[in-house]
Design a protein around this motif. Structure first.
Motif, PDB file in Angstrom:
ATOM      1  N   LEU A  30       0.837  -1.202   0.000  1.00 59.53           N
ATOM      2  CA  LEU A  30       0.000   0.000   0.000  1.00 59.53           C
ATOM      3  C   LEU A  30       0.870   1.249   0.000  1.00 59.53           C
ATOM      4  O   LEU A  30       0.617   2.199  -0.751  1.00 59.53           O
ATOM      5  CB  LEU A  30      -0.923  -0.008   1.219  1.00 59.53           C
ATOM      6  N   TYR A  35      -1.293  -0.883  -5.632  1.00 57.01           N
ATOM      7  CA  TYR A  35      -2.635  -1.136  -5.145  1.00 57.01           C
ATOM      8  C   TYR A  35      -3.219  -2.464  -5.651  1.00 57.01           C
ATOM      9  O   TYR A  35      -4.019  -3.094  -4.965  1.00 57.01           O
ATOM     10  CB  TYR A  35      -3.557   0.020  -5.533  1.00 57.01           C
ATOM     11  N   THR A  81      -4.969  -2.057   8.353  1.00 63.64           N
ATOM     12  CA  THR A  81      -5.522  -1.645   7.065  1.00 63.64           C
ATOM     13  C   THR A  81      -6.125  -0.245   7.159  1.00 63.64           C
ATOM     14  O   THR A  81      -5.936   0.590   6.265  1.00 63.64           O
ATOM     15  CB  THR A  81      -6.587  -2.643   6.589  1.00 63.64           C
ATOM     16  N   LEU A  85      -4.798   2.838   5.003  1.00 61.50           N
ATOM     17  CA  LEU A  85      -5.676   3.562   4.084  1.00 61.50           C
ATOM     18  C   LEU A  85      -5.793   5.037   4.469  1.00 61.50           C
ATOM     19  O   LEU A  85      -5.842   5.913   3.598  1.00 61.50           O
ATOM     20  CB  LEU A  85      -7.060   2.908   4.068  1.00 61.50           C
ATOM     21  N   GLN A  88      -2.686   6.870   3.448  1.00 65.25           N
ATOM     22  CA  GLN A  88      -2.653   7.129   2.007  1.00 65.25           C
ATOM     23  C   GLN A  88      -3.768   8.076   1.560  1.00 65.25           C
ATOM     24  O   GLN A  88      -3.880   8.384   0.379  1.00 65.25           O
ATOM     25  CB  GLN A  88      -2.784   5.803   1.241  1.00 65.25           C
ATOM     26  N   PHE A  90      -7.106   7.562   1.780  1.00 63.61           N
ATOM     27  CA  PHE A  90      -8.338   6.942   1.311  1.00 63.61           C
ATOM     28  C   PHE A  90      -9.436   6.968   2.364  1.00 63.61           C
ATOM     29  O   PHE A  90     -10.613   6.831   2.039  1.00 63.61           O
ATOM     30  CB  PHE A  90      -8.086   5.486   0.889  1.00 63.61           C
ATOM     31  N   LEU A 138     -12.987  -2.831   3.462  1.00 60.32           N
ATOM     32  CA  LEU A 138     -11.615  -2.398   3.216  1.00 60.32           C
ATOM     33  C   LEU A 138     -11.082  -2.841   1.853  1.00 60.32           C
ATOM     34  O   LEU A 138     -10.490  -2.028   1.131  1.00 60.32           O
ATOM     35  CB  LEU A 138     -10.715  -2.874   4.364  1.00 60.32           C
ATOM     36  N   VAL A 142      -9.904  -0.467  -1.402  1.00 55.20           N
ATOM     37  CA  VAL A 142      -8.637  -0.663  -2.115  1.00 55.20           C
ATOM     38  C   VAL A 142      -8.907  -0.939  -3.594  1.00 55.20           C
ATOM     39  O   VAL A 142      -8.129  -0.551  -4.470  1.00 55.20           O
ATOM     40  CB  VAL A 142      -7.821  -1.811  -1.490  1.00 55.20           C
ATOM     41  N   ASP A 155     -16.317   2.846  -4.399  1.00 53.52           N
ATOM     42  CA  ASP A 155     -16.102   3.694  -3.224  1.00 53.52           C
ATOM     43  C   ASP A 155     -17.372   3.884  -2.386  1.00 53.52           C
ATOM     44  O   ASP A 155     -17.325   3.750  -1.155  1.00 53.52           O
ATOM     45  CB  ASP A 155     -15.536   5.051  -3.645  1.00 53.52           C
TER      46      ASP A 155
END
Length: 200
Positions: A30, A35, A81, A85, A88, A90, A138, A142, A155
């Motif tokens: 990640l 990805y 996770t 995320l 990053q 997200f 999750l 991703v 999403d």
């Protein structure tokens, strides 16, 4: 009635150990913006979580170690996770805090139960559904990062599952708190007559 063994080396426990090893690999992928590979790792990890539970029940491989290891790895996997995320960009950090704070509350109940002679509470079905929702949410998030062309669809689904999972996580936490208070209260009631007798 399910028999709980004291065995250490079982297929479910090996799968839980594999999931544990996959956590740093997922975070590295990640962080490296790989990805697609990160998605494969998180999907494999999620699938092994469901498979080890099925094997444990179907083939009578439920063990005391597994009862501790499996949910511990689940939580560590979810936390790692979520943090990855969020790091990053997200996920917002507030969602990470909501889920982590709930589990810190559950951990705090452990010493209370232990001081009254009780072990960890059995996992409630709401807790299992919440974990399922998060373990499904999750990878879905991703997925949008790995394949931006479908992010408009994946999403919202991932977010819906994540929010629903967080809600159920807290609901299950409230049930654990209620059960802890009930056990403590019942023990106090049971000890009350003995205390009165000693005092006479």
């Amino acid at each position: 009635m399910q028999v709980v063994s004291t065995r250490i080396v079982t297929i479910p426990n090996v799968l839980s150990a594999v999931r544990l090893v996959l956590i740093p690999l997922f975070l590295w992928l990640l962080g490296s913006a790989q990805y697609g590979w990160a998605l494969i790792v998180i999907v494999v990890s999620s699938l092994t979580d469901f498979v080890d539970g099925f094997i444990a029940r179907r083939f009578n491989q439920v063990s005391r170690l597994g009862q501790i290891l499996d949910p511990a790895v689940d939580r560590l996997f979810i936390f790692s996770t979520l943090i990855g995320l969020a790091w990053q960009g997200f996920l917002p950090w507030w969602l990470v805090a909501v889920i982590v704070l709930r589990d810190l509350g559950i951990v705090a109940l452990g010493p209370v139960l232990a001081s009254h002679g009780y072990g960890p509470l059995p996992v409630h079905h709401l807790g299992k559904v919440a974990t399922f929702s998060l373990l499904f949410a999750l990878p879905t998030l991703v997925l949008g990062a790995a394949f931006p062309s479908i992010a408009a669809f994946s999403d919202p689904v991932g977010w819906a599952l994540a929010l629903w999972g967080a809600f159920l996580y807290w609901w299950a936490g409230a049930i654990y708190l209620r059960e802890t208070l009930r056990l403590v209260r019942d023990e106090q009631v049971a000890q009350a007559p003995a205390s009165d007798t000693l005092g006479d």
